[in-house]
Design a protein around this motif. Structure first.
Motif, PDB file in Angstrom:
ATOM      1  N   SER A 161      53.384  -0.944  45.717  1.00  0.00           N
ATOM      2  CA  SER A 161      52.917   0.078  44.777  1.00  0.00           C
ATOM      3  C   SER A 161      52.821  -0.470  43.366  1.00  0.00           C
ATOM      4  O   SER A 161      51.926  -0.102  42.599  1.00  0.00           O
ATOM      5  CB  SER A 161      53.867   1.288  44.805  1.00  0.00           C
ATOM      6  OG  SER A 161      53.819   1.927  46.061  1.00  0.00           O
ATOM      7  N   GLU A 165      49.625  -0.380  40.778  1.00  0.00           N
ATOM      8  CA  GLU A 165      49.669   0.140  39.405  1.00  0.00           C
ATOM      9  C   GLU A 165      48.935  -0.785  38.435  1.00  0.00           C
ATOM     10  O   GLU A 165      48.339  -0.320  37.463  1.00  0.00           O
ATOM     11  CB  GLU A 165      51.127   0.301  38.954  1.00  0.00           C
ATOM     12  CG  GLU A 165      51.948   1.288  39.770  1.00  0.00           C
ATOM     13  CD  GLU A 165      51.602   2.730  39.467  1.00  0.00           C
ATOM     14  OE1 GLU A 165      51.036   2.982  38.386  1.00  0.00           O
ATOM     15  OE2 GLU A 165      51.885   3.590  40.318  1.00  0.00           O
ATOM     16  N   GLY A 185      47.472   7.652  50.365  1.00  0.00           N
ATOM     17  CA  GLY A 185      48.166   8.574  49.480  1.00  0.00           C
ATOM     18  C   GLY A 185      48.749   7.913  48.252  1.00  0.00           C
ATOM     19  O   GLY A 185      48.915   8.557  47.210  1.00  0.00           O
ATOM     20  N   GLU A 186      49.057   6.621  48.335  1.00  0.00           N
ATOM     21  CA  GLU A 186      49.630   5.927  47.187  1.00  0.00           C
ATOM     22  C   GLU A 186      48.639   5.814  46.039  1.00  0.00           C
ATOM     23  O   GLU A 186      49.042   5.735  44.877  1.00  0.00           O
ATOM     24  CB  GLU A 186      50.122   4.541  47.614  1.00  0.00           C
ATOM     25  CG  GLU A 186      51.294   4.588  48.577  1.00  0.00           C
ATOM     26  CD  GLU A 186      51.805   3.209  48.932  1.00  0.00           C
ATOM     27  OE1 GLU A 186      51.857   2.339  48.040  1.00  0.00           O
ATOM     28  OE2 GLU A 186      52.147   2.995  50.106  1.00  0.00           O
ATOM     29  N   ILE A 188      45.866   8.117  45.925  1.00  0.00           N
ATOM     30  CA  ILE A 188      45.404   9.488  45.668  1.00  0.00           C
ATOM     31  C   ILE A 188      46.350  10.233  44.741  1.00  0.00           C
ATOM     32  O   ILE A 188      45.935  11.161  44.034  1.00  0.00           O
ATOM     33  CB  ILE A 188      45.229  10.239  47.005  1.00  0.00           C
ATOM     34  CG1 ILE A 188      44.076   9.602  47.796  1.00  0.00           C
ATOM     35  CG2 ILE A 188      44.944  11.725  46.792  1.00  0.00           C
ATOM     36  CD1 ILE A 188      43.911  10.153  49.184  1.00  0.00           C
ATOM     37  N   ARG A 189      47.606   9.834  44.712  1.00  0.00           N
ATOM     38  CA  ARG A 189      48.545  10.533  43.829  1.00  0.00           C
ATOM     39  C   ARG A 189      48.181  10.386  42.352  1.00  0.00           C
ATOM     40  O   ARG A 189      48.668  11.140  41.509  1.00  0.00           O
ATOM     41  CB  ARG A 189      49.971  10.050  44.069  1.00  0.00           C
ATOM     42  CG  ARG A 189      50.246   8.622  43.650  1.00  0.00           C
ATOM     43  CD  ARG A 189      51.627   8.170  44.123  1.00  0.00           C
ATOM     44  NE  ARG A 189      51.929   6.791  43.747  1.00  0.00           N
ATOM     45  CZ  ARG A 189      52.497   6.426  42.613  1.00  0.00           C
ATOM     46  NH1 ARG A 189      52.815   7.351  41.715  1.00  0.00           N
ATOM     47  NH2 ARG A 189      52.747   5.154  42.361  1.00  0.00           N
ATOM     48  N   HIS A 190      47.305   9.425  42.046  1.00  0.00           N
ATOM     49  CA  HIS A 190      46.828   9.280  40.672  1.00  0.00           C
ATOM     50  C   HIS A 190      45.635  10.212  40.484  1.00  0.00           C
ATOM     51  O   HIS A 190      44.480   9.834  40.657  1.00  0.00           O
ATOM     52  CB  HIS A 190      46.448   7.821  40.395  1.00  0.00           C
ATOM     53  CG  HIS A 190      47.596   6.870  40.505  1.00  0.00           C
ATOM     54  ND1 HIS A 190      48.558   6.743  39.532  1.00  0.00           N
ATOM     55  CD2 HIS A 190      47.951   6.003  41.503  1.00  0.00           C
ATOM     56  CE1 HIS A 190      49.451   5.850  39.907  1.00  0.00           C
ATOM     57  NE2 HIS A 190      49.106   5.387  41.096  1.00  0.00           N
ATOM     58  N   GLN A 191      45.913  11.424  40.154  1.00  0.00           N
ATOM     59  CA  GLN A 191      44.909  12.481  40.124  1.00  0.00           C
ATOM     60  C   GLN A 191      43.988  12.434  38.910  1.00  0.00           C
ATOM     61  O   GLN A 191      43.085  13.261  38.779  1.00  0.00           O
ATOM     62  CB  GLN A 191      45.595  13.852  40.199  1.00  0.00           C
ATOM     63  CG  GLN A 191      46.059  14.218  41.604  1.00  0.00           C
ATOM     64  CD  GLN A 191      44.904  14.313  42.577  1.00  0.00           C
ATOM     65  OE1 GLN A 191      43.985  15.102  42.398  1.00  0.00           O
ATOM     66  NE2 GLN A 191      44.944  13.498  43.632  1.00  0.00           N
ATOM     67  N   HIS A 195      38.700  11.091  43.757  1.00  0.00           N
ATOM     68  CA  HIS A 195      38.910  10.423  45.041  1.00  0.00           C
ATOM     69  C   HIS A 195      37.897  10.957  46.050  1.00  0.00           C
ATOM     70  O   HIS A 195      37.869  12.159  46.336  1.00  0.00           O
ATOM     71  CB  HIS A 195      40.342  10.650  45.519  1.00  0.00           C
ATOM     72  CG  HIS A 195      41.371  10.158  44.549  1.00  0.00           C
ATOM     73  ND1 HIS A 195      41.772   8.835  44.498  1.00  0.00           N
ATOM     74  CD2 HIS A 195      42.056  10.802  43.563  1.00  0.00           C
ATOM     75  CE1 HIS A 195      42.681   8.690  43.539  1.00  0.00           C
ATOM     76  NE2 HIS A 195      42.861   9.869  42.948  1.00  0.00           N
ATOM     77  N   THR A 212      44.016  15.687  56.908  1.00  0.00           N
ATOM     78  CA  THR A 212      44.410  14.976  55.693  1.00  0.00           C
ATOM     79  C   THR A 212      43.238  14.766  54.735  1.00  0.00           C
ATOM     80  O   THR A 212      43.453  14.443  53.565  1.00  0.00           O
ATOM     81  CB  THR A 212      45.020  13.596  56.029  1.00  0.00           C
ATOM     82  OG1 THR A 212      44.024  12.782  56.667  1.00  0.00           O
ATOM     83  CG2 THR A 212      46.212  13.746  56.956  1.00  0.00           C
ATOM     84  N   MET A 215      43.034  16.243  51.030  1.00  0.00           N
ATOM     85  CA  MET A 215      43.661  15.743  49.802  1.00  0.00           C
ATOM     86  C   MET A 215      42.672  15.010  48.900  1.00  0.00           C
ATOM     87  O   MET A 215      42.995  14.716  47.748  1.00  0.00           O
ATOM     88  CB  MET A 215      44.842  14.831  50.140  1.00  0.00           C
ATOM     89  CG  MET A 215      44.494  13.533  50.824  1.00  0.00           C
ATOM     90  SD  MET A 215      46.003  12.588  51.214  1.00  0.00           S
ATOM     91  CE  MET A 215      45.330  11.227  52.144  1.00  0.00           C
TER      92      MET A 215
END
Length: 526
Positions: A161, A165, A185-186, A188-191, A195, A212, A215
């Protein structure tokens, strides 16, 4: 001799360390893998030891053996220096600065650990047409190295991760996903980014209505059928997430009006792979030899293109070899130029195989949706169910001739796809339903323009959000810290977000043909 043996395990860690693989990114120096040197050096070590034993046995003296041992030491030392230098290279440290300088506007992301490079490469020519700068993000070196052989686009492996970054730079606006692997998901969490789910083909298989997918900010759908497929299987996804873009890969498909006057002469057999669970066990390879023999008996030329993943299963690989042997023997006997092996799987693309054929036999697969675009007749093998039950489970079968899994109706189906084609008009009405109601001319540009808009809109959204934030910061610096500024920040952010959602480009989800739906009554019925 003792030294290299003692350090072998330590050196192996250095040569096999999972470093970030980076290719074609300006400003980053990359190196070839060192792991291929491990086994040769081990072999040399064994030879030197045996040579030492031989010199002792023959009483030849220690000098030749010591010379060989010193050479071995130097080889190990050189490899150790290379491993240490590369392990401490500034590739990781300089990655973010290099990406800032390169200014990628979007990423193509895959987190599959194996070589499924076709899932990425099928989109690259059309994403390149957007005129936007991009890079490919993988989470494993295996797909990264495979892709590096196939494209000049920058490729970056991010196993951790923290590595991911480092790729988040100010120029980035959108991320496109070619599969639904769990590690997506790692990212996609950066909204702050848009995406977009692309997938790697349109079919009635369960992966095409995976819950899924909800998301992702946007789901690119080939046609209206892809948007209705979710609800038809009880998966609720907001309609505004869908964007109907067609299948750009089909722009080079030869579209034909009808069968040749003398009937079909070339048939494409393109079975799917068995999958890893019972629900995806939809392949027809076990019954294929009989089908192939019947096609040969009818004088057909066969193009045989199995799914590449079928080779991962020995039973299926053996069936593939058996079919290839049948075709090879007939080619020798009859002179018919069957296309199989590397000629069909490597030298030709799947679209080129389609263009060679007059008709096709396949399974529940994205190949079926793609072949529908050609207007040519095709059959689907009903392996998991029979008759109406099969059509109910896999609605695209309504546009095909359904071949029973026991081959009880083989003659009738072959008559239909090779000679009479009675279901032609029924088949053609489903084309736009599954592949978009777009003209053939410039068909791929629907995807290209939509992809470009995703990136542009993403940058605009970020700019609109950041501008109020900067204004708020200025206001905070000029007012007393009595709490009013904090309340203003919260209100502004919420209002801005609501405005952005209200202004989002919503896709009209009405069926383009009005009367077509994945269910007999209503798409809302699960």
């Amino acid at each position: 001799v003792v030294g290299p043996i003692f350090f072998e395990s330590l050196l192996a860690k250095g040569t096999n360390s999972k470093e970030t693989f980076i290719a074609s990114l300006p400003g980053i120096r990359t190196y070839a893998s060192l792991k291929d040197y491990d086994r040769p050096l081990l072999t040399i070590s064994e030879i030197v030891i045996l040579f030492g034993a031989l010199t002792a046995w023959t009483e030849a003296g220690p000098i030749p053996w010591l010379v060989a041992a010193v050479v071995l030491d130097l080889l190990y030392f050189a490899l150790a220096v290379a491993a240490y230098t590369r392990k401490n290279a500034d590739a990781k440290a300089g990655l973010q600065n290099a990406l800032k300088a390169y200014e990628p506007e979007f990423y193509v992301y895959t987190s599959r650990p194996d070589d499924a490079s076709y899932q990425v490469t099928m989109w690259l020519p059309y994403l390149a047409r957007t005129g936007k700068k991009f890079a490919i993000i993988t989470r494993n070196n295996v797909p990264a190295r495979a892709l590096a052989e196939l494209t000049d686009a920058p490729i970056i492996t991010c196993p951790k991760s923290a590595d991911l970054e480092r790729t988040l730079v100010p120029s980035l606006g959108a991320v496109f996903y070619v599969n639904a692997s769990s590690r997506n998901g790692e990212m996609i969490r950066h909204q702050e980014y848009t995406h977009v789910y692309l997938g790697h083909g349109d079919s009635d298989k369960p992966p095409s209505f995976n819950p899924t997918h909800a998301m992702y900010n946007r789901i690119f759908a080939a046609g209206q059928a892809a948007t209705e497929r979710y609800a038809a299987h009880g998966v609720t996804i907001s309609p505004e997430k869908f964007e109907i873009v067609g299948r750009p890969q089909l722009e080079t498909v030869d579209v034909t009006a009808e069968l040749p006057a003398s009937g079909s002469s070339t048939v494409l057999y393109a079975p799917t792979w068995r999958g890893h669970v019972d629900e995806t066990m939809l392949h027809s390879l076990p019954i294929a030899p009989r089908m192939i023999n019947e096609l040969i008996n009818r004088g057909m030329t066969v193009v045989f293109r199995p799914h590449p993943f079928s080779y991962e299963f020995e039973e299926d690989a053996e069936l593939i070899r058996q079919i290839q042997t049948i075709l090879d023997e007939d080619r020798t006997r009859s002179g018919r130029q069957h296309v199989f092996g590397e000629a069909a799987e490597k030298d030709l693309s799947v679209i080129e195989c389609m263009n060679l054929s007059d008709a096709m036999i396949s399974d529940v697969s994205s190949v079926v949706s793609d072949y529908l675009y050609s207007g040519k007749p095709f059959a689907m093998t009903a392996v998991s169910a029979q008759g109406d039950d099969f059509v109910a489970q896999y609605p695209i079968a309504r546009a095909s001739y359904v071949l029973n899994g026991d081959l009880s109706n083989l003659d009738d189906v072959l008559d239909a796809i090779l000679e009479t084609d009675p279901g032609r008009q029924n088949r053609l009405q489903y084309r736009s339903f599954y592949l978009g109601d777009f003209p053939d001319q410039g068909y791929a540009e629907n995807f290209v323009s939509a992809a470009a808009r995703m990136v542009t809109d993403a940058h605009n959204d970020v700019a609109e959000i950041e501008e109020p934030d900067r204004a708020t910061e200025n206001a905070e610096s000029e007012t007393d810290t009595d709490g009013d500024a904090d309340e203003h920040v919260g209100a502004t952010s919420a209002d801005e977000t609501d405005s952005l959602e209200a202004d989002a480009d919503l896709t009209d989800t009405k069926s383009p043909l009005g009367t077509l739906s994945l269910t007999e009554s209503s798409v809302d019925e699960p």
